[in-house]
Design an enzyme around this catalytic site. Structure first.
Site, PDB file in Angstrom:
ATOM      1  N   HIS A 143       0.948  -0.979  -0.165  1.00 45.23           N
ATOM      2  CA  HIS A 143      -0.023   0.047  -0.296  1.00 45.23           C
ATOM      3  C   HIS A 143       1.142   1.590   0.132  1.00 45.23           C
ATOM      4  O   HIS A 143       0.004   2.605  -0.361  1.00 45.23           O
ATOM      5  CB  HIS A 143      -1.125   0.000   1.045  1.00 45.23           C
ATOM      6  CG  HIS A 143      -2.167  -1.324   1.108  1.00 45.23           C
ATOM      7  ND1 HIS A 143      -2.311  -2.792   1.469  1.00 45.23           N
ATOM      8  CD2 HIS A 143      -2.796  -0.978  -0.315  1.00 45.23           C
ATOM      9  CE1 HIS A 143      -3.328  -2.879   0.561  1.00 45.23           C
ATOM     10  NE2 HIS A 143      -3.705  -2.702   0.025  1.00 45.23           N
ATOM     11  N   ARG A 198     -10.561   4.394  -1.269  1.00 45.90           N
ATOM     12  CA  ARG A 198     -10.131   3.670  -0.051  1.00 45.90           C
ATOM     13  C   ARG A 198     -10.103   3.983   1.241  1.00 45.90           C
ATOM     14  O   ARG A 198      -9.095   4.330   1.678  1.00 45.90           O
ATOM     15  CB  ARG A 198      -8.625   3.179  -0.025  1.00 45.90           C
ATOM     16  CG  ARG A 198      -8.063   1.788  -1.519  1.00 45.90           C
ATOM     17  CD  ARG A 198      -7.455   1.726  -0.797  1.00 45.90           C
ATOM     18  NE  ARG A 198      -6.437   0.467  -2.266  1.00 45.90           N
ATOM     19  CZ  ARG A 198      -5.697   0.656  -3.318  1.00 45.90           C
ATOM     20  NH1 ARG A 198      -5.906   1.667  -4.435  1.00 45.90           N
ATOM     21  NH2 ARG A 198      -5.791   0.228  -4.261  1.00 45.90           N
ATOM     22  N   ARG A 253     -15.347   2.374  -0.824  1.00 48.02           N
ATOM     23  CA  ARG A 253     -15.340   0.658  -0.354  1.00 48.02           C
ATOM     24  C   ARG A 253     -15.048   0.621   1.213  1.00 48.02           C
ATOM     25  O   ARG A 253     -14.548   1.827   1.858  1.00 48.02           O
ATOM     26  CB  ARG A 253     -14.078   0.420  -1.103  1.00 48.02           C
ATOM     27  CG  ARG A 253     -13.044  -1.611  -0.457  1.00 48.02           C
ATOM     28  CD  ARG A 253     -12.238  -2.122  -0.635  1.00 48.02           C
ATOM     29  NE  ARG A 253     -11.166  -1.145  -0.011  1.00 48.02           N
ATOM     30  CZ  ARG A 253      -9.917  -1.455  -0.939  1.00 48.02           C
ATOM     31  NH1 ARG A 253      -9.360  -2.503  -1.202  1.00 48.02           N
ATOM     32  NH2 ARG A 253      -8.624  -0.938   0.059  1.00 48.02           N
ATOM     33  N   GLU A 266     -11.644 -10.249  -5.482  1.00 38.67           N
ATOM     34  CA  GLU A 266      -9.927 -10.089  -5.595  1.00 38.67           C
ATOM     35  C   GLU A 266      -9.884 -11.080  -4.596  1.00 38.67           C
ATOM     36  O   GLU A 266      -8.419 -11.449  -4.370  1.00 38.67           O
ATOM     37  CB  GLU A 266      -9.899  -9.024  -4.160  1.00 38.67           C
ATOM     38  CG  GLU A 266     -10.521  -8.564  -3.442  1.00 38.67           C
ATOM     39  CD  GLU A 266     -10.093  -7.334  -2.121  1.00 38.67           C
ATOM     40  OE1 GLU A 266      -9.625  -6.490  -2.549  1.00 38.67           O
ATOM     41  OE2 GLU A 266     -10.767  -7.413  -0.822  1.00 38.67           O
ATOM     42  N   ASN A 305      -4.645  -6.637  -7.139  1.00 39.20           N
ATOM     43  CA  ASN A 305      -3.449  -6.688  -6.094  1.00 39.20           C
ATOM     44  C   ASN A 305      -3.929  -7.981  -5.171  1.00 39.20           C
ATOM     45  O   ASN A 305      -2.801  -8.754  -5.035  1.00 39.20           O
ATOM     46  CB  ASN A 305      -2.962  -5.110  -5.328  1.00 39.20           C
ATOM     47  CG  ASN A 305      -3.461  -4.223  -6.030  1.00 39.20           C
ATOM     48  OD1 ASN A 305      -2.867  -4.502  -7.144  1.00 39.20           O
ATOM     49  ND2 ASN A 305      -4.029  -3.809  -5.324  1.00 39.20           N
ATOM     50  N   ASP A 306      -4.358  -8.121  -4.507  1.00 38.99           N
ATOM     51  CA  ASP A 306      -5.128  -9.323  -3.752  1.00 38.99           C
ATOM     52  C   ASP A 306      -5.487 -10.795  -4.561  1.00 38.99           C
ATOM     53  O   ASP A 306      -4.884 -11.775  -4.445  1.00 38.99           O
ATOM     54  CB  ASP A 306      -6.149  -8.996  -2.955  1.00 38.99           C
ATOM     55  CG  ASP A 306      -5.954  -8.491  -2.149  1.00 38.99           C
ATOM     56  OD1 ASP A 306      -4.459  -8.634  -1.376  1.00 38.99           O
ATOM     57  OD2 ASP A 306      -6.186  -6.996  -1.252  1.00 38.99           O
ATOM     58  N   ARG A 347       2.432 -10.240  -1.351  1.00 41.60           N
ATOM     59  CA  ARG A 347       2.037  -9.153  -1.787  1.00 41.60           C
ATOM     60  C   ARG A 347       3.440  -7.950  -0.781  1.00 41.60           C
ATOM     61  O   ARG A 347       3.502  -7.294  -1.297  1.00 41.60           O
ATOM     62  CB  ARG A 347       0.860  -8.641  -1.827  1.00 41.60           C
ATOM     63  CG  ARG A 347       0.187  -7.574  -0.797  1.00 41.60           C
ATOM     64  CD  ARG A 347      -1.104  -7.011  -1.410  1.00 41.60           C
ATOM     65  NE  ARG A 347      -1.352  -6.336  -1.670  1.00 41.60           N
ATOM     66  CZ  ARG A 347      -2.223  -5.128  -1.875  1.00 41.60           C
ATOM     67  NH1 ARG A 347      -3.567  -6.356  -1.721  1.00 41.60           N
ATOM     68  NH2 ARG A 347      -2.102  -3.365  -2.501  1.00 41.60           N
ATOM     69  N   CYS A 363     -10.370  -2.533 -10.323  1.00 40.45           N
ATOM     70  CA  CYS A 363      -9.517  -0.810  -9.682  1.00 40.45           C
ATOM     71  C   CYS A 363      -8.234  -1.482  -8.552  1.00 40.45           C
ATOM     72  O   CYS A 363      -7.485  -0.174  -8.886  1.00 40.45           O
ATOM     73  CB  CYS A 363     -10.239  -0.410  -8.301  1.00 40.45           C
ATOM     74  SG  CYS A 363     -10.641  -2.122  -7.329  1.00 40.45           S
TER      75      CYS A 363
HETATM   76  C1  PEP Z   1      -6.528  -4.870  -4.746  1.00 37.20           C
HETATM   77  O1  PEP Z   1      -6.254  -5.249  -4.232  1.00 37.20           O
HETATM   78  O2  PEP Z   1      -6.054  -5.242  -6.005  1.00 37.20           O
HETATM   79  C2  PEP Z   1      -7.000  -4.164  -4.376  1.00 37.20           C
HETATM   80  C3  PEP Z   1      -7.879  -2.983  -4.765  1.00 37.20           C
HETATM   81  O3  PEP Z   1      -7.140  -2.867  -3.042  1.00 37.20           O
HETATM   82  P1  PEP Z   1      -6.141  -2.932  -2.091  1.00 37.20           P
HETATM   83  O4  PEP Z   1      -4.901  -2.486  -2.816  1.00 37.20           O
HETATM   84  O5  PEP Z   1      -6.728  -1.744  -1.064  1.00 37.20           O
HETATM   85  O6  PEP Z   1      -5.991  -4.293  -1.785  1.00 37.20           O
HETATM   86 MG    MG Z   2      -7.168  -5.664  -1.879  1.00 32.84          MG
END
Ligand code: PEP
Ligand code: MG
Length: 548
Positions: A188, A296, A332, A431, A454-455, A465, A502
């Protein structure tokens, strides 16, 4: 000149001086003092400085995040004047003939412990506040010894690693670039750097921090991941040219403002922006994004030392919705846990936090927190075009529980005579592989999906990650991830939902055409990437045959 190399997470060049990031948790030593009166005078000067800093922060917060959010700093100023707190510090200095730092630290421990043992949740949360103001006094005491950082110059922040909560609290007006010894590109902190539009390099290695010192001149090349410390003349002129060329390219992209996100064959798509804070709205408006695809909201919690109240949240959501003037705003719900930690949640230590009690799991196990946020969201819904999105979904039953809580909140508000919009869309993040696989079932329950790549990548490829050591195993274009996205898109459309992306992959122009061919309806990216993606979309031709 010394060159270090890491991974660039936002492509741009920055030239300036280094500031080595210091954590607030100053380690305090117990030192005997002969002159108790002089020590008490030192304490008074530090307290005055702390109070002045807090007033400045309060005024800044008032302008940027509104009165409700700024209030906490007013409370801190009041706590600085608290008689019991001050008597305790003075008496430790006097009776033990010790340094002020030590007296403040002991008092902080005692008061924090006393607050956290109280029954009242409000008083318990004061424990974090007393530690916060004490750390500030201790920092002021040490700055007086020559470590002052009070300069208006923008600097290159160098750190071992930065937690998301540390990153959000940095004064953005003073940050030219980030360089961290550790960290991974999907953390993040890296995402925040992209949101903040500043060059950033992560994972440059331990040696870096041993070598650099505050005030060193450096150049950060966010494209190649290189940082040149005390650069020679050739490097300076080469990188100055690269910086000018990059700025010119970004300037040219500005010409796409006001133009449509349309492919050569006439397919249209929405391009929205991701934000982490109300402060980012200026960047969203400047980016010409068609809406906000991901707010977020957890950063509202990370910026605070206590649970943000319904009023605080309401005013933040209302501000975002009003500023976007009728454009879509997807907020979210709380996605805290794993790397995003706020002390006052008192989350248990977990062996595998990414697989633990995070995001929606916290909301479902602590529904009072969830309901407060939902009340604030629904109350704000009449000020714009709101979408509410739930993170980390894995099952139908979980979604049924969430939707039932939403209905309960709506009914309660209506019973209280509070107006809410009946156009608020509800959606979920795709995700987890589980959500993608059962996306046919989930799609009929919601208005939209948004793929959190990402997740989704972390869980599909079994690659944490946060772990920089395994980045070589993370293939962001892995067929498994792409197939899950394609499957979710097909299921969304077959069951009447729309689908966006996203996660960070939405900004990968090498995949723009692939996503469009899958039928993705929306891409949501950091504000700084909106025009780049518009440019990529406008170069796609979906009618052209592709050979596999
Ligand atoms: C993701 O997981 O791709 C996402 C957009 O949420 P975050 O990066 O905040 O976990
Ligand atoms: Mg996520």
């Amino acid at each position: 000149m010394i060159t270090f190399k890491g991974k660039g997470v936002y492509g741009a060049v920055a030239i300036g001086h280094i500031s080595v990031f210091k954590r607030n948790e100053t380690s305090v030593k117990r030192i005997h003092v002969d002159d108790v009166a002089a020590e008490k005078a030192r304490l008074e000067t530090a307290k005055e400085k702390a109070s002045q800093q807090l007033s400045e922060i309060y005024n800044k917060a008032l302008k940027e995040v509104g009165e409700a959010n700024a209030q906490i700093f007013e409370i801190h100023i009041m706590m600085l004047e608290d008689d019991d707190y001050n008597d305790s510090i003075s008496s430790i200095i006097e009776t033990q003939s010790v340094n002020a730092e030590y007296a403040v630290a002991v008092t902080a421990d005692n008061f924090a412990e006393m607050f956290s043992s109280m029954d009242d949740a409000y008083m318990q949360a004061r424990s974090a506040d007393v530690r916060d103001i004490s750390n500030r006094i201790i920092k002021c005491l040490s700055e007086e010894d020559g470590e002052s950082s009070a300069s208006d110059e923008k600097v290159i922040i160098c750190a071992d690693d930065l937690a998301p909560s540390e990153t959000v609290l940095l004064d953005k007006d003073k940050v030219l670039a980030f360089v961290t010894a550790y960290g991974s590109s999907n953390s993040h902190t890296a995402i925040l750097a992209r949101n903040m539009n500043i060059p950033a390099i992560i994972g440059v290695g331990e040696e870096f921090l041993k070598t650099v010192k505050c005030g060193d001149m450096a150049i950060v090349d966010g494209f190649t991941g290189e940082i040149f410390v005390n650069p020679d003349d050739d490097t300076i002129s080469r990188l100055e040219k690269k910086k000018t060329d990059d700025e010119e390219k970004k300037r040219l992209l500005q010409e796409l403002k006001g133009k449509e996100n349309i492919t050569l064959d006439g397919t249209k798509i929405n391009i929205y922006a991701n934000i982490g804070s109300v402060d980012n709205i200026g960047a969203v408006l400047a980016s010409d994004a068609g809406g906000i695809g991901l707010f977020r909201s957890e950063f509202l919690y990370l910026e605070n030392t206590d649970y943000p109240t319904e009023e605080q949240q309401f005013s933040a959501y209302k501000r975002v919705l009003e500023s976007m003037a009728g454009k879509k705003v997807i907020i979210r719900t709380l996605d805290i846990g794993a790397d995003k930690q706020a002390d006052y949640f008192n989350l248990a230590k977990e062996e595998n936090p990414a697989l633990g009690c995070r995001a929606i799991r916290i909301c479902l196990t602590r529904p009072e927190i969830f309901k407060t946020q939902l009340r604030a969201l629904y109350r704000a819904s009449i000020y714009g075009n709101l979408g509410i999105m739930f993170p980390m979904i894995t099952s139908v039953s979980e979604l049924e529980r969430i939707l039932a809580i939403c209905e309960e909140v709506r009914n309660e508000l209506q019973d209280d005579g509070i107006a809410i919009s009946n156009k608020t869309e509800l959606g979920i993040m795709i995700e987890t592989p589980a959500a993608a696989i059962i996306s046919d079932r989930l799609a009929s329950m919601v208005d939209f999906f948004s793929v959190g790549t990402n997740d989704l990548t972390q869980y599909t490829l079994a690659c944490d990650r946060q772990n920089a050591a395994i980045e070589q195993f993370v293939d962001t274009h892995h067929e498994a991830v792409l197939r899950l996205i394609e499957m979710s898109a097909k299921n969304a459309h077959e069951h009447g939902a729309w689908i966006g992306i996203c996660g960070e992959l939405a900004a990968d122009t090498a995949l723009t055409e692939t996503f469009l061919r899958m039928g993705i309806d929306e891409l949501s990216v950091s504000p700084s990437f909106v025009l780049k993606i518009r440019d990529a979309v406008r170069h796609c031709n979906l009618k052209k045959e592709v050979t596999l």
